[in-house]
Design a protein around this motif. Structure first.
Motif, short mmCIF file in Angstrom:
data_model
loop_
_atom_site.label_atom_id
_atom_site.label_comp_id
_atom_site.label_asym_id
_atom_site.label_seq_id
_atom_site.Cartn_x
_atom_site.Cartn_y
_atom_site.Cartn_z
N THR A 58 0.85 -1.19 0.00
CA THR A 58 0.00 0.00 0.00
C THR A 58 0.89 1.24 0.00
N GLU A 59 0.33 2.37 -0.40
CA GLU A 59 1.10 3.62 -0.41
C GLU A 59 1.54 4.02 1.00
N ASP A 60 0.70 3.70 2.00
CA ASP A 60 0.99 4.09 3.38
C ASP A 60 1.53 2.93 4.22
N VAL A 61 2.25 2.02 3.56
CA VAL A 61 2.75 0.83 4.24
C VAL A 61 3.55 1.20 5.49
N GLY A 62 3.33 0.42 6.55
CA GLY A 62 4.13 0.55 7.76
C GLY A 62 5.19 -0.55 7.76
N HIS A 63 6.34 -0.28 8.38
CA HIS A 63 7.45 -1.22 8.29
C HIS A 63 8.30 -1.15 9.55
N SER A 64 8.58 -2.31 10.12
CA SER A 64 9.56 -2.37 11.21
C SER A 64 10.56 -3.47 10.89
N HIS A 65 11.78 -3.26 11.32
CA HIS A 65 12.86 -4.23 11.14
C HIS A 65 13.73 -4.12 12.38
N LEU A 66 13.29 -4.87 13.39
CA LEU A 66 13.96 -4.78 14.69
C LEU A 66 15.39 -5.29 14.62
N PRO A 67 16.33 -4.72 15.28
CA PRO A 67 16.22 -3.59 16.20
C PRO A 67 16.41 -2.23 15.54
N TRP A 68 16.62 -2.18 14.24
CA TRP A 68 16.97 -0.93 13.57
C TRP A 68 15.78 0.01 13.34
#
Length: 155
Positions: A58-68
């Motif tokens: 999606t255009e408003d995609v959320g993203h996490s890549h722990l721990p960074w």
């Protein structure tokens, strides 16, 4: 009366077709996500591979890549932020391979993939050699047939 009946049936058929369109094969989406992600990490990756991957989001995609990256908030420019970050690392690997280990689906709203990867190359920021192998799990939340949130975890 016939007009009202026709109108009511038309709305029901239209709603039924719309509901069927939003149901997607999560296993297929997971495989496509994995394949396009791997293509973005390969030594010869270009913006073409990157855009093919980003088209799943999606255009408003959320993203996490722990721990960074710990904030997975969905922002209007989420896809653009991912494009910028992934472009920075594009072509950084001289070797890359990955093996999809598992796919877990959760109704029609989420899928998780678990994979093992190996990468070797040069970090684009500090020009230091990098080499690693790891097992990753990514949880992908789905909205209207696209990936809306990505959460990456290391084993």
């Amino acid at each position: 009366m016939k007009k009202y009946l026709f109108f009511a049936v038309s709305i029901l058929v239209s709603a039924s077709l719309s509901a069927k369109e939003t149901k997607i094969d999560l296993n297929e989406l997971a495989q496509k996500y994995f394949d396009t992600m791997v293509a973005t990490q390969s030594p010869g990756a270009t913006k073409k591979e990157l855009e093919t991957h980003l088209n799943l989001l999606t255009e408003d995609v959320g993203h996490s890549h722990l721990p960074w990256v710990t904030d997975d908030s969905r922002l209007p420019n989420g896809k653009e932020a991912m494009r910028k970050g992934m472009t920075f690392y594009l072509g950084a690997h001289s070797e890359y391979n990955a093996e999809l280990l598992d796919v877990f689906t959760f109704n029609h709203s989420a899928v998780a993939i678990r994979y093992k990867n190996y990468a070797k190359g040069t970090h684009p920021e500090n020009n230091q050699p990098i080499e690693y192998s790891q097992v990753m799990m990514e949880v992908l939340e789905i909205e209207d047939g696209k990936i809306a949130v990505i959460r990456k975890y290391h084993e």
